[in-house]
Design an enzyme around this catalytic site. Structure first.
Site, PDB file in Angstrom:
ATOM      1  CB  SER A 144      -0.856   0.006   1.274  1.00 43.54           C
ATOM      2  OG  SER A 144      -1.467   1.268   1.449  1.00 43.54           O
ATOM      3  CE1 TYR A 157      -3.839  -2.339   4.982  1.00 40.32           C
ATOM      4  CE2 TYR A 157      -3.001  -0.115   4.615  1.00 40.32           C
ATOM      5  CZ  TYR A 157      -3.560  -1.284   4.128  1.00 40.32           C
ATOM      6  OH  TYR A 157      -3.830  -1.406   2.793  1.00 40.32           O
TER       7      TYR A 157
END
Ligand code: NAD
Length: 308
Positions: A144, A157
């Site tokens: 990401s 995350y």
């Protein structure tokens, strides 16, 4: 890699969003598609939709955190398609938002277990088989843009995705001799179902979590992702990366300036310290010598194969 036709592609998280888009694009290119997902019903539904498009598809229920289940899943897929997996897409991932200073071990274990552990398990299971098959291959792991920078609300995350980026950089440096490529996809926002990731959290890792599914926040996230890139378009960028053996898949142009600022901030930190330039030059010389020596040693250990 240019020859997709007939290859077996194994896609985790293939029931939804980014993974489903990959299944569509690589299925249309003639790959035989295995989609793996922890959720049974969306998995069956995705298999039906892909089969209706004419894709040769097989679904397998898998929690990517489970190493033994990984081996069984890949055995099943290789039996079903009578051939080795030579394209691996580590796409399954989860997100959770909560204050870092209230994070629990369960919060870390869940997000790191799926997002990083799942990638490790996938590669550990499939890579030895890919090497044995001797047909080359490619591994794509989904990180990401969040992996390039710390984040107060999505810290775990971000850390999991940073680990994926770094690991894929190492695979890209390691696998060339086997004809296996490595890419890391770093999306910003994509049309998907990830706003509901908390629903996929297993009960044994729910205890005392700092992540809360606030309905207003989930709805705001949902709106953000609805405006994101189409998963099929994203998968076309991945195809381009595989075809040209590119490590970084960074198709979100709007994030470029932010990334530049972040790296400039890191580089500017050097200016905060006074150091001895001669000592630095000496250390650099020693390091370069060490690097040349270790490249030589690895090349001779690999029987003369060229290793970068
Ligand atoms: N959507 C975005 O904006 C965005 C942005 C950056 C990165 N990503 C990354 O893209 C990847 C795909 O996410 P998405 O946006 O398509 O979300 P999604 O929720 O639509 O799809 C993820 C899939 O992974 C599956 N999954 C979750 N836990 C699993 C487990 N333990 N084992 C196997 N499967 C599991 C889910 O059931 C789901 O079908 C993730 O790694 C995510 O972090 C997404």
């Amino acid at each position: 890699m240019q020859d997709f036709d007939g290859r077996v592609a194994f896609i985790t998280g293939g029931a939804s969003g980014v993974g489903f888009g990959q299944a569509q694009v690589f299925g249309r290119l003639g790959c035989r598609i295995a989609i793996a997902d922890v959720r049974r019903e969306p998995l069956d539904d995705a298999v039906r939709r892909l089969a209706a498009e004419g894709v040769d598809v097989h679904g397998v229920q898998l929690d990517v955190r489970d190493r033994e289940a990984w081996a069984r899943a890949v055995d099943e897929v290789e039996d079903r398609f009578a051939g080795p997996v030579t394209l691996l897409f580590n796409t399954a991932g989860v997100n959770g938002f909560g204050p870092l200073d209230a994070a629990t071990y369960a919060d870390f274990d869940w997000v790191m277990g799926v997002n990083f552990g799942g990638v490790v398990n996938g590669i550990q299971t499939v890579l030895p088989r890919m090497i044995r098959a001797g047909r080359g291959g490619h591994i794509v792991s989904v990180a990401s843009m969040a992996g390039f920078e710390g984040s107060p609300a999505a810290a775990i995350y971000a850390a999991s995705k940073a680990a994926v980026i770094n690991l894929m950089e190492s695979y890209a440096l390691s696998l060339g001799a086997h004809g296996i490529g490595a890419s890391v996809l770093c999306p910003a926002s994509v049309r998907s179902d990830i706003a509901h990731a908390l629903d996929r959290r297993p009960d044994d890792l729910a205890d005392g979590s700092s992540f809360r599914a606030d309905p207003g926040f989930v709805a705001a996230q949902q709106r953000l992702y609805e405006g994101g890139m189409d998963p099929v378009e994203l998968a076309e960028h991945v195809r381009h990366a595989i075809e040209h053996d590119l490590l970084y898949v960074l198709p979100f142009a709007e994030t470029r300036e932010g990334l530049r600022r972040h790296y400039e901030q890191i580089l500017a930190a050097y200016d905060d310290y006074r150091t001895d330039p001669d000592a630095a030059a000496e250390r650099l010389r020693a390091f370069e010598q060490y690097r040349a020596e270790s490249v030589r040693l690895r090349a001779s250990a690999a029987g003369g194969a060229t290793i970068r």
